[in-house]
Design a protein around this motif. Structure first.
Motif, PDB file in Angstrom:
ATOM      1  N   ALA A   4       0.815  -1.212   0.000  1.00  0.00           N
ATOM      2  CA  ALA A   4       0.000   0.000   0.000  1.00  0.00           C
ATOM      3  C   ALA A   4       0.849   1.263   0.000  1.00  0.00           C
ATOM      4  N   ASP A   5       2.133   1.146   0.367  1.00  0.00           N
ATOM      5  CA  ASP A   5       3.029   2.296   0.374  1.00  0.00           C
ATOM      6  C   ASP A   5       3.769   2.450  -0.955  1.00  0.00           C
ATOM      7  N   LYS A   6       3.585   1.519  -1.851  1.00  0.00           N
ATOM      8  CA  LYS A   6       4.313   1.542  -3.108  1.00  0.00           C
ATOM      9  C   LYS A   6       3.540   2.327  -4.164  1.00  0.00           C
ATOM     10  N   ILE A   7       4.277   3.085  -4.943  1.00  0.00           N
ATOM     11  CA  ILE A   7       3.675   3.959  -5.939  1.00  0.00           C
ATOM     12  C   ILE A   7       3.889   3.383  -7.332  1.00  0.00           C
ATOM     13  N   ALA A   8       2.804   3.356  -8.106  1.00  0.00           N
ATOM     14  CA  ALA A   8       2.881   2.961  -9.516  1.00  0.00           C
ATOM     15  C   ALA A   8       2.462   4.139 -10.381  1.00  0.00           C
ATOM     16  N   ILE A   9       3.233   4.406 -11.415  1.00  0.00           N
ATOM     17  CA  ILE A   9       2.940   5.465 -12.376  1.00  0.00           C
ATOM     18  C   ILE A   9       2.457   4.818 -13.665  1.00  0.00           C
ATOM     19  N   PHE A  21      -4.290  -1.132 -16.930  1.00  0.00           N
ATOM     20  CA  PHE A  21      -3.172  -1.200 -15.983  1.00  0.00           C
ATOM     21  C   PHE A  21      -3.551  -0.523 -14.669  1.00  0.00           C
ATOM     22  N   ALA A  22      -4.153   0.657 -14.755  1.00  0.00           N
ATOM     23  CA  ALA A  22      -4.530   1.398 -13.547  1.00  0.00           C
ATOM     24  C   ALA A  22      -5.488   0.574 -12.688  1.00  0.00           C
ATOM     25  N   ARG A  23      -6.483  -0.027 -13.303  1.00  0.00           N
ATOM     26  CA  ARG A  23      -7.468  -0.813 -12.550  1.00  0.00           C
ATOM     27  C   ARG A  23      -6.828  -2.032 -11.887  1.00  0.00           C
ATOM     28  N   LYS A  24      -5.979  -2.727 -12.624  1.00  0.00           N
ATOM     29  CA  LYS A  24      -5.367  -3.938 -12.063  1.00  0.00           C
ATOM     30  C   LYS A  24      -4.357  -3.608 -10.970  1.00  0.00           C
ATOM     31  N   LEU A  25      -3.625  -2.525 -11.141  1.00  0.00           N
ATOM     32  CA  LEU A  25      -2.665  -2.137 -10.105  1.00  0.00           C
ATOM     33  C   LEU A  25      -3.377  -1.618  -8.860  1.00  0.00           C
ATOM     34  N   ALA A  26      -4.506  -0.949  -9.051  1.00  0.00           N
ATOM     35  CA  ALA A  26      -5.307  -0.510  -7.901  1.00  0.00           C
ATOM     36  C   ALA A  26      -5.811  -1.724  -7.127  1.00  0.00           C
ATOM     37  N   GLN A  27      -6.251  -2.745  -7.834  1.00  0.00           N
ATOM     38  CA  GLN A  27      -6.714  -3.969  -7.190  1.00  0.00           C
ATOM     39  C   GLN A  27      -5.598  -4.664  -6.436  1.00  0.00           C
ATOM     40  N   ARG A  28      -4.371  -4.476  -6.885  1.00  0.00           N
ATOM     41  CA  ARG A  28      -3.225  -5.075  -6.216  1.00  0.00           C
ATOM     42  C   ARG A  28      -2.723  -4.218  -5.047  1.00  0.00           C
ATOM     43  N   GLY A  29      -3.352  -3.085  -4.820  1.00  0.00           N
ATOM     44  CA  GLY A  29      -3.039  -2.286  -3.640  1.00  0.00           C
ATOM     45  C   GLY A  29      -2.030  -1.183  -3.836  1.00  0.00           C
ATOM     46  N   TYR A  30      -1.643  -0.894  -5.066  1.00  0.00           N
ATOM     47  CA  TYR A  30      -0.687   0.189  -5.304  1.00  0.00           C
ATOM     48  C   TYR A  30      -1.342   1.557  -5.108  1.00  0.00           C
ATOM     49  N   ARG A  46     -10.127   8.247 -11.485  1.00  0.00           N
ATOM     50  CA  ARG A  46      -9.742   8.374 -10.074  1.00  0.00           C
ATOM     51  C   ARG A  46     -10.942   8.137  -9.159  1.00  0.00           C
ATOM     52  N   THR A  47     -12.054   8.766  -9.455  1.00  0.00           N
ATOM     53  CA  THR A  47     -13.256   8.610  -8.639  1.00  0.00           C
ATOM     54  C   THR A  47     -13.715   7.162  -8.616  1.00  0.00           C
ATOM     55  N   ASN A  48     -13.680   6.528  -9.787  1.00  0.00           N
ATOM     56  CA  ASN A  48     -14.105   5.133  -9.879  1.00  0.00           C
ATOM     57  C   ASN A  48     -13.200   4.221  -9.061  1.00  0.00           C
ATOM     58  N   LEU A  49     -11.885   4.408  -9.166  1.00  0.00           N
ATOM     59  CA  LEU A  49     -10.944   3.545  -8.451  1.00  0.00           C
ATOM     60  C   LEU A  49     -10.993   3.767  -6.942  1.00  0.00           C
ATOM     61  N   GLU A  50     -11.251   4.996  -6.538  1.00  0.00           N
ATOM     62  CA  GLU A  50     -11.373   5.272  -5.100  1.00  0.00           C
ATOM     63  C   GLU A  50     -12.583   4.566  -4.512  1.00  0.00           C
ATOM     64  N   HIS A  54     -10.861   1.276  -3.450  1.00  0.00           N
ATOM     65  CA  HIS A  54     -10.378   2.030  -2.290  1.00  0.00           C
ATOM     66  C   HIS A  54      -8.907   2.424  -2.472  1.00  0.00           C
ATOM     67  N   ALA A  55      -8.589   2.806  -3.703  1.00  0.00           N
ATOM     68  CA  ALA A  55      -7.200   3.131  -4.045  1.00  0.00           C
ATOM     69  C   ALA A  55      -6.895   4.595  -3.767  1.00  0.00           C
ATOM     70  N   ALA A  56      -5.634   4.856  -3.454  1.00  0.00           N
ATOM     71  CA  ALA A  56      -5.135   6.229  -3.350  1.00  0.00           C
ATOM     72  C   ALA A  56      -4.638   6.626  -4.726  1.00  0.00           C
ATOM     73  N   VAL A  57      -5.248   7.642  -5.319  1.00  0.00           N
ATOM     74  CA  VAL A  57      -4.965   7.996  -6.712  1.00  0.00           C
ATOM     75  C   VAL A  57      -4.653   9.484  -6.827  1.00  0.00           C
TER      76      VAL A  57
END
Length: 265
Positions: A4-9, A21-30, A46-50, A54-57
Motif C-alpha cells: 500500500a506504500d508503493k507507488i505505480a505510475i 493497468f490502472a485498474r489492475k494495479l489498484a486492485q493489487r493495492g498500489y 480516479r473517482t471510480n478507483l477510489e 479504495h485506491a489512493a490515486v
C-alpha cells in the motif's frame, strides 16, 4: 515496505491499456499516479478507483508530446519512491511518411522515445538505490517488423524494444534486482485504432486480443522477470520469425503485412 506504500505510475492512463493497468494495479493495492492529456477522463477514473478499489490515486494531467510537460512530470517523479513505472502513452498515425504531417511524427518520437527515456531516467536511480522496482515499456509486436503507412510507429516501438533490452543488460551487469520489460502486444481491443481511424474489419478476428488479457500477461511476466512479453503464441512466433529472416525475405513479407495501414490518406 508494504504494498500500500508503493507507488505505480501509469502514462496514457485515461483509456485503453493504460486504464486497464490502472485498474489492475489498484486492485493489487498500489498507490497510483495517473498521467494523460485528458484531465476529465483521469478524474473520472480516479473517482471510480477510489470507490471500487479504495485506491489512493493522484492525477497528473500533461501532454508527453511536450518536452516541458515531460520534464515537469519527471521532476515530480524524482521526488517520489516509485515502485513501478508503466510507460504506456502512445498513438499511431495513418498514411505514408512522405504524406503525413511532420509535426505528428515529431510528437510520436517525443511520446514513444523521449518521454520513455526521460521518465525511466527519473525513476531508475531511486529503484536501484532501494534495490527493487520495475519498469514496463509498452512497445508492440510491430517493433519487430516494418510496414508501409506505419514507418515511425514501427521504428519508435523497435527503439523501445532495444532500449529496454539494453537496460536489462546494464542492470544485470550491476547486479540490480530492478525488473524491466518490453510489452509487445499485437492487435488489442482498445480505443487505439478507433482514435487513429483504422478499419478493424480489415484485420482477421483471430488476431485480436482483449486488453485485460494483455495487461494480465504483462504483470505476470514482470513478476517472473521476463524481458519481452508478447501475448499470444501467434505473435510470439511472428516476432521470432521476423528476427531470423534475411532482410530481403522479411521486406517481401512486410509489403503484405497485416499491420499495413491505408496509405492513400
Amino acid at each position: 515496505m508494504e504494498l500500500a506504500d508503493k507507488i505505480a505510475i501509469v502514462t496514457g492512463a485515461s483509456s485503453g491499456l493504460g486504464e486497464v493497468f490502472a485498474r489492475k494495479l489498484a486492485q493489487r493495492g498500489y498507490r497510483l499516479i495517473l498521467v494523460a492529456r485528458r484531465a476529465g477522463r483521469l478524474e473520472e477514473l480516479r473517482t471510480n478507483l477510489e470507490h471500487t478499489a479504495h485506491a489512493a490515486v493522484e492525477c497528473f494531467p500533461c501532454d508527453l508530446a511536450s518536452t516541458q510537460d515531460t520534464e515537469r512530470l519527471a521532476a515530480h517523479l524524482e521526488q517520489r519512491p516509485v515502485e513501478l513505472l508503466v510507460n504506456n502513452a502512445g498513438f499511431g498515425t495513418l498514411g505514408r511518411f512522405v504524406d503525413t504531417d511532420y509535426s505528428r511524427q515529431v510528437d510520436m518520437v517525443n511520446v514513444h522515445v523521449l518521454a520513455t527515456m526521460r521518465l525511466t531516467k527519473a525513476v531508475l536511480p531511486g529503484m536501484m538505490q532501494r534495490g527493487h522496482g520495475g519498469i514496463i515499456n509498452v512497445a508492440s509486436v510491430a517493433g519487430f517488423w516494418r510496414s508501409a503507412g506505419n514507418v515511425s510507429y514501427c521504428a519508435t516501438k523497435g527503439w523501445i524494444n532495444d532500449f529496454t533490452e539494453g537496460l536489462r543488460v546494464e542492470l544485470d551487469s550491476a547486479g540490480s534486482a530492478v525488473n524491466v520489460q518490453a510489452l509487445c502486444p499485437g492487435f488489442t481491443y482498445t480505443e487505439f485504432h478507433d482514435t487513429m481511424g483504422a478499419d478493424r474489419a480489415a484485420i482477421p478476428k483471430a488476431l485480436w486480443m482483449p486488453a485485460d488479457y494483455v495487461v494480465e500477461e504483462s504483470l505476470k511476466g514482470l513478476e517472473a522477470g521476463r524481458l519481452f512479453v508478447i501475448p499470444n503464441w501467434k505473435y510470439r512466433l511472428g516476432a521470432a520469425f521476423g528476427e531470423l529472416l534475411p532482410w530481403r525475405w522479411r521486406v517481401k513479407l512486410e509489403k503484405a503485412s497485416p499491420h499495413k495501414r491505408d496509405t492513400s490518406r
